[in-house]
Design a protein around this motif. Sequence first.
Motif, short mmCIF file in Angstrom:
data_model
loop_
_atom_site.label_atom_id
_atom_site.label_comp_id
_atom_site.label_asym_id
_atom_site.label_seq_id
_atom_site.Cartn_x
_atom_site.Cartn_y
_atom_site.Cartn_z
N GLY A 1 0.80 -1.19 -0.11
CA GLY A 1 0.15 0.10 -0.02
C GLY A 1 0.82 1.08 0.20
N GLY B 1 3.92 1.49 -0.78
CA GLY B 1 4.82 1.50 -2.07
C GLY B 1 4.19 1.88 -3.09
N ALA C 1 13.27 0.35 -7.75
CA ALA C 1 14.82 0.20 -7.34
C ALA C 1 15.18 -0.58 -8.85
CB ALA C 1 15.07 -0.66 -6.15
N ILE D 1 -6.44 5.47 1.49
CA ILE D 1 -5.98 4.34 2.17
C ILE D 1 -5.85 3.10 1.01
CG2 ILE D 1 -5.94 2.67 3.97
CD1 ILE D 1 -7.75 4.80 5.62
N GLU E 1 12.38 12.44 0.26
CA GLU E 1 11.31 11.39 0.02
C GLU E 1 10.80 10.79 1.43
OE1 GLU E 1 13.12 8.73 -2.94
OE2 GLU E 1 12.29 7.03 -1.87
N TRP F 1 5.98 12.88 9.97
CA TRP F 1 4.46 12.87 10.96
C TRP F 1 5.01 13.70 11.98
CZ3 TRP F 1 2.18 7.10 11.41
CH2 TRP F 1 1.90 6.78 10.23
#
Length: 308
Positions: A133, A135, A142, A186, A296, A300
Amino acid sequence: MSPIDARLRSIIRDPGRIRRDEPLKRHTTFRIGGPADYLVQVANRQELSGLLRLAGEEGLPVYILGNGSNLLVSDEGVRGLVLSLTGEFGRLAVEGSTVRVGGGYNLPKLAYEVQKRGLGGIEFACAIPGTVGAGLVINAGAHGGDLSQVVTEATVVWGDGREQRLTRDEIGFGYRSTRLQGTSAIVVEVVMALHPADPAELQGAMRQHLERRRATQPLGHPNAGSIFKNPPGDYAGRLIELAGLKGARVGDAQVSEKHANFIVNLGQATAKDVLMLMDRVRSTVEQRFGVRLEAEVKIWGHNPYFQP
Ligand SMILES: Cc1cc2nc3c(=O)[nH]c(=O)nc-3n(C[C@H](O)[C@H](O)[C@H](O)COP(=O)(O)OP(=O)(O)OC[C@H]3O[C@@H](n4cnc5c(N)ncnc54)[C@H](O)[C@@H]3O)c2cc1C
């Protein structure tokens, strides 16, 4: 028991899945972060919609916690509800080369599960220590791959409880970004189209990815992966290193000697240390090269130290 505690207990029947004043440093790879008023493990969509209703009615902020591998939580922690997706959000279903996977599922586990079944396309994620989620929201990637290359649709629940299926176009993928960033979405489920591949070759590719990481990343100290996004046509790590900032320190936060775009926690680093170091790195790079780096890592809580 407070009225909010009582309402939480009526939504989440198992009290073991509700933690009060839970230190978030236990749930972030940086090992930094003060307490969440409530950390709740959510097992299904009914519970999720009940919690969102409660938060709306009580005016409680809502945060979604994945594996905490791209997060810097303030030393004061966060107020309101921190939700962690478990139960049905951790399911995986494979049909042919189509994968339907919950938002709480672990990305490296997904890479290995599909490799065993001879499915390729997600092997780049074998060492991205996050959830599907989170991601998806940042289009994690990568080794030349990213989620935009395999995701065909996603289901999100908005902060008001509305559920919606989104197409690739609606998700709006960019470099380490999607249109879902900064919204209340979400991610509860993601569908991916993979392709048949030789399990041994996939395993070989994943082994190489892991070896490259061990050689280039400071995996011995707590960290949150890349701190800054790469600016267009360049690498944040290259600019930070050229600015002479490798090894720079504020308290126990240090720009890694091994990879300049990583900040490591040498032991007792606080969020304030990391944020002040990020501010120093950004302003030094801007003065030297005229490039303003963008964070990046997600931040919070209380933060007067670094303006994202
Ligand atoms: C050693 C190391 C190496 C890394 N290498 C890479 C790499 O190669 N490539 C890369 O892209 N990243 C990398 N990362 C960063 C990180 O693993 C990814 O960004 C990952 O996608 C974060 O997932 P998480 O579950 O840990 O998210 P968290 O850190 O828990 O959360 C990050 C953000 O996502 C939000 N979020 C979490 N779950 C959901 C959900 N279900 N729906 C909506 N929002 C959600 C959170 O609210 C938060 O804002 C690395 C990190 C580390 C520590």
